[in-house]
Design a protein around this motif. Structure first.
Motif, PDB file in Angstrom:
ATOM      1  N   GLY A  54       1.665  -8.634  -8.659  1.00 49.62           N
ATOM      2  CA  GLY A  54       0.215  -8.537  -8.589  1.00 49.62           C
ATOM      3  C   GLY A  54      -0.294  -7.178  -8.121  1.00 49.62           C
ATOM      4  O   GLY A  54      -1.493  -6.930  -8.134  1.00 49.62           O
ATOM      5  N   PHE A  55       0.610  -6.301  -7.754  1.00 47.19           N
ATOM      6  CA  PHE A  55       0.220  -4.973  -7.259  1.00 47.19           C
ATOM      7  C   PHE A  55       0.576  -3.903  -8.283  1.00 47.19           C
ATOM      8  O   PHE A  55       1.658  -3.926  -8.864  1.00 47.19           O
ATOM      9  CB  PHE A  55       0.918  -4.666  -5.928  1.00 47.19           C
ATOM     10  N   GLU A  56      -0.344  -2.958  -8.490  1.00 46.34           N
ATOM     11  CA  GLU A  56      -0.079  -1.871  -9.432  1.00 46.34           C
ATOM     12  C   GLU A  56       0.780  -0.789  -8.796  1.00 46.34           C
ATOM     13  O   GLU A  56       1.655  -0.221  -9.451  1.00 46.34           O
ATOM     14  CB  GLU A  56      -1.395  -1.265  -9.921  1.00 46.34           C
ATOM     15  N   TYR A  57       0.544  -0.489  -7.519  1.00 47.48           N
ATOM     16  CA  TYR A  57       1.290   0.562  -6.832  1.00 47.48           C
ATOM     17  C   TYR A  57       2.024  -0.005  -5.625  1.00 47.48           C
ATOM     18  O   TYR A  57       1.535  -0.915  -4.954  1.00 47.48           O
ATOM     19  CB  TYR A  57       0.350   1.692  -6.383  1.00 47.48           C
ATOM     20  N   LEU A  58       3.178   0.562  -5.378  1.00 51.20           N
ATOM     21  CA  LEU A  58       4.003   0.187  -4.230  1.00 51.20           C
ATOM     22  C   LEU A  58       4.375   1.432  -3.453  1.00 51.20           C
ATOM     23  O   LEU A  58       4.504   2.516  -4.033  1.00 51.20           O
ATOM     24  CB  LEU A  58       5.292  -0.503  -4.697  1.00 51.20           C
ATOM     25  N   MET A  59       4.560   1.268  -2.167  1.00 51.73           N
ATOM     26  CA  MET A  59       5.093   2.341  -1.321  1.00 51.73           C
ATOM     27  C   MET A  59       6.557   1.990  -1.030  1.00 51.73           C
ATOM     28  O   MET A  59       6.844   0.920  -0.481  1.00 51.73           O
ATOM     29  CB  MET A  59       4.302   2.463  -0.029  1.00 51.73           C
ATOM     30  N   LEU A  60       7.448   2.874  -1.419  1.00 47.07           N
ATOM     31  CA  LEU A  60       8.869   2.682  -1.166  1.00 47.07           C
ATOM     32  C   LEU A  60       9.269   3.562   0.010  1.00 47.07           C
ATOM     33  O   LEU A  60       9.066   4.782  -0.015  1.00 47.07           O
ATOM     34  CB  LEU A  60       9.705   3.050  -2.393  1.00 47.07           C
ATOM     35  N   ILE A  61       9.815   2.951   1.021  1.00 46.10           N
ATOM     36  CA  ILE A  61      10.324   3.687   2.183  1.00 46.10           C
ATOM     37  C   ILE A  61      11.827   3.812   1.983  1.00 46.10           C
ATOM     38  O   ILE A  61      12.526   2.798   1.834  1.00 46.10           O
ATOM     39  CB  ILE A  61       9.967   2.972   3.494  1.00 46.10           C
ATOM     40  N   THR A  62      12.292   5.037   1.922  1.00 42.29           N
ATOM     41  CA  THR A  62      13.678   5.296   1.530  1.00 42.29           C
ATOM     42  C   THR A  62      14.431   6.095   2.582  1.00 42.29           C
ATOM     43  O   THR A  62      13.838   6.701   3.483  1.00 42.29           O
ATOM     44  CB  THR A  62      13.713   6.076   0.204  1.00 42.29           C
ATOM     45  N   HIS A  63      15.729   6.096   2.409  1.00 44.53           N
ATOM     46  CA  HIS A  63      16.598   6.967   3.203  1.00 44.53           C
ATOM     47  C   HIS A  63      17.009   8.111   2.279  1.00 44.53           C
ATOM     48  O   HIS A  63      17.630   7.886   1.240  1.00 44.53           O
ATOM     49  CB  HIS A  63      17.828   6.216   3.693  1.00 44.53           C
ATOM     50  N   LEU A  64      16.633   9.322   2.641  1.00 47.31           N
ATOM     51  CA  LEU A  64      16.926  10.494   1.813  1.00 47.31           C
ATOM     52  C   LEU A  64      18.380  10.905   2.059  1.00 47.31           C
ATOM     53  O   LEU A  64      18.672  11.848   2.784  1.00 47.31           O
ATOM     54  CB  LEU A  64      15.933  11.612   2.126  1.00 47.31           C
ATOM     55  N   LEU A 125      14.688   1.186   2.086  1.00 44.10           N
ATOM     56  CA  LEU A 125      14.667   0.444   3.345  1.00 44.10           C
ATOM     57  C   LEU A 125      13.578  -0.619   3.383  1.00 44.10           C
ATOM     58  O   LEU A 125      13.714  -1.637   4.067  1.00 44.10           O
ATOM     59  CB  LEU A 125      14.489   1.412   4.518  1.00 44.10           C
ATOM     60  N   ASP A 126      12.481  -0.372   2.659  1.00 42.92           N
ATOM     61  CA  ASP A 126      11.377  -1.326   2.666  1.00 42.92           C
ATOM     62  C   ASP A 126      10.451  -1.045   1.496  1.00 42.92           C
ATOM     63  O   ASP A 126      10.453   0.057   0.926  1.00 42.92           O
ATOM     64  CB  ASP A 126      10.602  -1.225   3.990  1.00 42.92           C
ATOM     65  N   ILE A 127       9.660  -2.044   1.162  1.00 45.50           N
ATOM     66  CA  ILE A 127       8.641  -1.960   0.113  1.00 45.50           C
ATOM     67  C   ILE A 127       7.344  -2.482   0.719  1.00 45.50           C
ATOM     68  O   ILE A 127       7.341  -3.520   1.375  1.00 45.50           O
ATOM     69  CB  ILE A 127       8.996  -2.855  -1.096  1.00 45.50           C
ATOM     70  N   LYS A 128       6.268  -1.753   0.491  1.00 42.09           N
ATOM     71  CA  LYS A 128       4.954  -2.220   0.941  1.00 42.09           C
ATOM     72  C   LYS A 128       3.981  -2.057  -0.210  1.00 42.09           C
ATOM     73  O   LYS A 128       4.025  -1.062  -0.942  1.00 42.09           O
ATOM     74  CB  LYS A 128       4.470  -1.412   2.143  1.00 42.09           C
ATOM     75  N   PRO A 129       3.073  -3.017  -0.397  1.00 43.39           N
ATOM     76  CA  PRO A 129       2.072  -2.866  -1.454  1.00 43.39           C
ATOM     77  C   PRO A 129       1.062  -1.789  -1.068  1.00 43.39           C
ATOM     78  O   PRO A 129       0.684  -1.668   0.092  1.00 43.39           O
ATOM     79  CB  PRO A 129       1.417  -4.239  -1.533  1.00 43.39           C
ATOM     80  N   TYR A 130       0.648  -1.023  -2.054  1.00 45.82           N
ATOM     81  CA  TYR A 130      -0.383  -0.010  -1.855  1.00 45.82           C
ATOM     82  C   TYR A 130      -1.735  -0.669  -2.100  1.00 45.82           C
ATOM     83  O   TYR A 130      -1.989  -1.218  -3.177  1.00 45.82           O
ATOM     84  CB  TYR A 130      -0.163   1.151  -2.832  1.00 45.82           C
ATOM     85  N   VAL A 131      -2.598  -0.627  -1.106  1.00 52.01           N
ATOM     86  CA  VAL A 131      -3.927  -1.232  -1.180  1.00 52.01           C
ATOM     87  C   VAL A 131      -4.937  -0.136  -0.818  1.00 52.01           C
ATOM     88  O   VAL A 131      -5.058   0.231   0.350  1.00 52.01           O
ATOM     89  CB  VAL A 131      -4.049  -2.430  -0.209  1.00 52.01           C
ATOM     90  N   PRO A 132      -5.648   0.422  -1.810  1.00 50.70           N
ATOM     91  CA  PRO A 132      -6.545   1.544  -1.535  1.00 50.70           C
ATOM     92  C   PRO A 132      -7.511   1.309  -0.378  1.00 50.70           C
ATOM     93  O   PRO A 132      -7.741   2.211   0.426  1.00 50.70           O
ATOM     94  CB  PRO A 132      -7.293   1.739  -2.857  1.00 50.70           C
ATOM     95  N   ALA A 133      -8.064   0.120  -0.254  1.00 52.90           N
ATOM     96  CA  ALA A 133      -9.026  -0.139   0.825  1.00 52.90           C
ATOM     97  C   ALA A 133      -8.397   0.038   2.204  1.00 52.90           C
ATOM     98  O   ALA A 133      -9.088   0.349   3.172  1.00 52.90           O
ATOM     99  CB  ALA A 133      -9.596  -1.553   0.691  1.00 52.90           C
TER     100      ALA A 133
END
Length: 162
Positions: A54-64, A125-133
């Motif tokens: 249901g989300f168009e954009y996601l924030m991926l938190i990664t280990h570089l 490491l984690d995924i979070k939905p991107y919510v512009p508001a």
């Protein structure tokens, strides 16, 4: 636990990317809008993907995992050295990355996305939905980036962000 004790984390998945080395790899998702990849979420975390489509954009938190640690760097948008915490450089003490990607589709435990600025094998490491508001902030104070952003359209058209 003291303030300097290690913090243990485990990846929830891994990025499968066409970029096998940093040579030619975009260093920001804005320069990689059409670069596709997929995130293979490990089976034990697949239930956490419920409703993510249901989300168009996601924030991926990664280990570089290929980055080295530096406390001062010369970022791609400048010629002057800055403290790493005043930049978005990957050479960080904990080598954490943040990529905002556009979700294209979900297939079982795989997330197909575009906006890929990650190497093949990058641990997520984690995924979070991107919510512009919740995530967008209007600001006028962006430090030394203000000078670099003025040059960004030329850098993008010349593909110099790689």
């Amino acid at each position: 636990m003291t303030l300097h004790s290690p913090i243990a984390m485990r990846p929830i998945g891994v990025v499968r990317s066409p970029f096998k080395t940093t040579a030619g790899m975009p260093i920001q998702t804005v320069a990689a809008a059409d670069a596709c990849a997929r995130l293979e979420v490990f089976p034990e975390y697949a239930a956490g993907l419920r409703d993510i489509e249901g989300f168009e954009y996601l924030m991926l938190i990664t280990h570089l995992h290929q980055a080295t640690e530096k406390l001062e760097v010369v970022p791609f948008m400048d010629t002057q050295s800055h403290g790493v915490f005043a930049t978005r450089a990957p050479a960080r003490p904990n080598r954490l990355g943040l990529s905002i990607v556009r979700l294209l589709r979900v297939q079982a435990n795989c997330l197909h996305f575009e906006g890929n600025d990650m190497l093949d094998g990058t641990p997520v490491l984690d995924i979070k939905p991107y919510v512009p508001a919740l995530d967008v902030r209007a600001t006028e104070r962006i430090g030394w980036f203000a000078h670099g952003l003025a040059q960004l359209p030329t850098m993008l058209s010349d593909n110099r962000m790689e």
